[in-house]
Design a protein around this motif. Structure first.
Motif, PDB file in Angstrom:
ATOM      1  N   THR A 169       6.501   6.141  -2.508  1.00  0.00           N
ATOM      2  CA  THR A 169       7.457   5.081  -2.827  1.00  0.00           C
ATOM      3  C   THR A 169       7.323   3.911  -1.862  1.00  0.00           C
ATOM      4  O   THR A 169       7.308   2.742  -2.274  1.00  0.00           O
ATOM      5  CB  THR A 169       8.895   5.629  -2.769  1.00  0.00           C
ATOM      6  N   SER A 170       7.211   4.221  -0.576  1.00  0.00           N
ATOM      7  CA  SER A 170       7.083   3.173   0.440  1.00  0.00           C
ATOM      8  C   SER A 170       5.800   2.376   0.245  1.00  0.00           C
ATOM      9  O   SER A 170       5.801   1.139   0.317  1.00  0.00           O
ATOM     10  CB  SER A 170       7.104   3.794   1.843  1.00  0.00           C
TER      11      SER A 170
ATOM     12  N   LEU B  47       6.080   0.074  -2.918  1.00  0.00           N
ATOM     13  CA  LEU B  47       6.980  -1.058  -2.689  1.00  0.00           C
ATOM     14  C   LEU B  47       6.348  -2.099  -1.770  1.00  0.00           C
ATOM     15  O   LEU B  47       6.422  -3.308  -2.031  1.00  0.00           O
ATOM     16  CB  LEU B  47       8.298  -0.573  -2.104  1.00  0.00           C
TER      17      LEU B  47
ATOM     18  N   LEU C 154       3.498  -3.869  -3.589  1.00  0.00           N
ATOM     19  CA  LEU C 154       4.027  -4.764  -4.622  1.00  0.00           C
ATOM     20  C   LEU C 154       4.630  -6.028  -4.015  1.00  0.00           C
ATOM     21  O   LEU C 154       4.458  -7.129  -4.541  1.00  0.00           O
ATOM     22  CB  LEU C 154       5.079  -4.037  -5.457  1.00  0.00           C
ATOM     23  N   ILE C 155       5.335  -5.862  -2.907  1.00  0.00           N
ATOM     24  CA  ILE C 155       6.022  -6.998  -2.286  1.00  0.00           C
ATOM     25  C   ILE C 155       5.059  -7.894  -1.502  1.00  0.00           C
ATOM     26  O   ILE C 155       5.105  -9.118  -1.605  1.00  0.00           O
ATOM     27  CB  ILE C 155       7.155  -6.509  -1.359  1.00  0.00           C
TER      28      ILE C 155
END
Length: 214
Positions: free
Chosen positions: A130-131, A134, A137-138
């Motif tokens: 998940t980290s 994210l 993506l960011i």
């Protein structure tokens, strides 16, 4: 003796260079293109998303499978099993990063680290995945996501190891922490050039439109 067996067996598994062999099927030496390493990100950069996926899963499985095998073989040594998994995963990472038959010029070991993480703890796998997603993506920095995963891994192993989650005997905990730190440290060492570029704002970003970095 078990430690050395796991480390050597892991190193031998790590020698299966997915990026190098996949590149050879396309008549190129991937180490002569892009960043010059044989890992997932460079395969993605040089040969596209299909190559990136093939190389990632190849390097992921060469770590996951031997680590799971260690869980099975040494299940009668619960106080040692997670330490031996770390030794095995560390061996795979060393084999991937420093393959002797390629003049010790391999990848950066992140996919292999991911395989180790999944074999060790599914909860940590979920947090790391998940980290990573994210952050990429960011920021579009794969290297930053990889370094965060390495950091989470070390913190998680130290915290949960001290809480007794892995059944490690008190006398083995310092060794457990050291091996975990060596694994995490490899990621930072192999990404030292990326860290410099991140600091100076010159790191390559991944472009989701084309599937390649720029």
């Amino acid at each position: 003796m078990e430690r050395m067996i796991c480390l050597i067996a892991g190193y031998l598994c790590g020698l299966l260079q997915s990026g190098y062999f996949y590149g050879k099927t396309h008549k190129i030496d991937i180490r002569k293109y892009g960043s010059g390493n044989s890992g997932t990100t460079n395969a993605l950069r040089v040969m596209g998303p299909k190559a990136g996926a093939v190389v990632f899963f190849g390097d992921f499985l060469k770590s996951l499978l031997p680590c799971l095998a260690v869980r099975l073989v040494f299940q009668n040594q619960p106080e040692m099993i997670y330490l031996l998994i770390l030794y095995t995963g560390f061996g795979v990472i060393l084999g991937h990063n420093y393959p002797f038959y390629l003049q010790f010029k391999g990848g950066k070991g992140i996919a292999a680290t991911a395989g180790l993480i999944m074999a060790a703890d599914l909860r940590m796998t979920l947090l790391c995945l998940t980290s990573f997603i994210l952050i990429v993506l960011i920021t579009r920095y794969v290297s930053l996501g990889s370094l965060v995963v390495a950091t989470i891994f070390l913190i998680w192993m130290c915290v949960f190891g001290s809480m007794g989650a892995y059944g490690i005997g008190q006398n083995l905990l310092p060794e457990f922490y050291i091996v975990a730190a060596l694994i995490s440290g490899q990621a930072f060492w192999r990404h030292r050039a990326n860290i410099g570029r991140l600091i100076h704002g010159k790191e390559n970003k991944i472009s989701f439109g084309s599937g390649k970095t720029k």
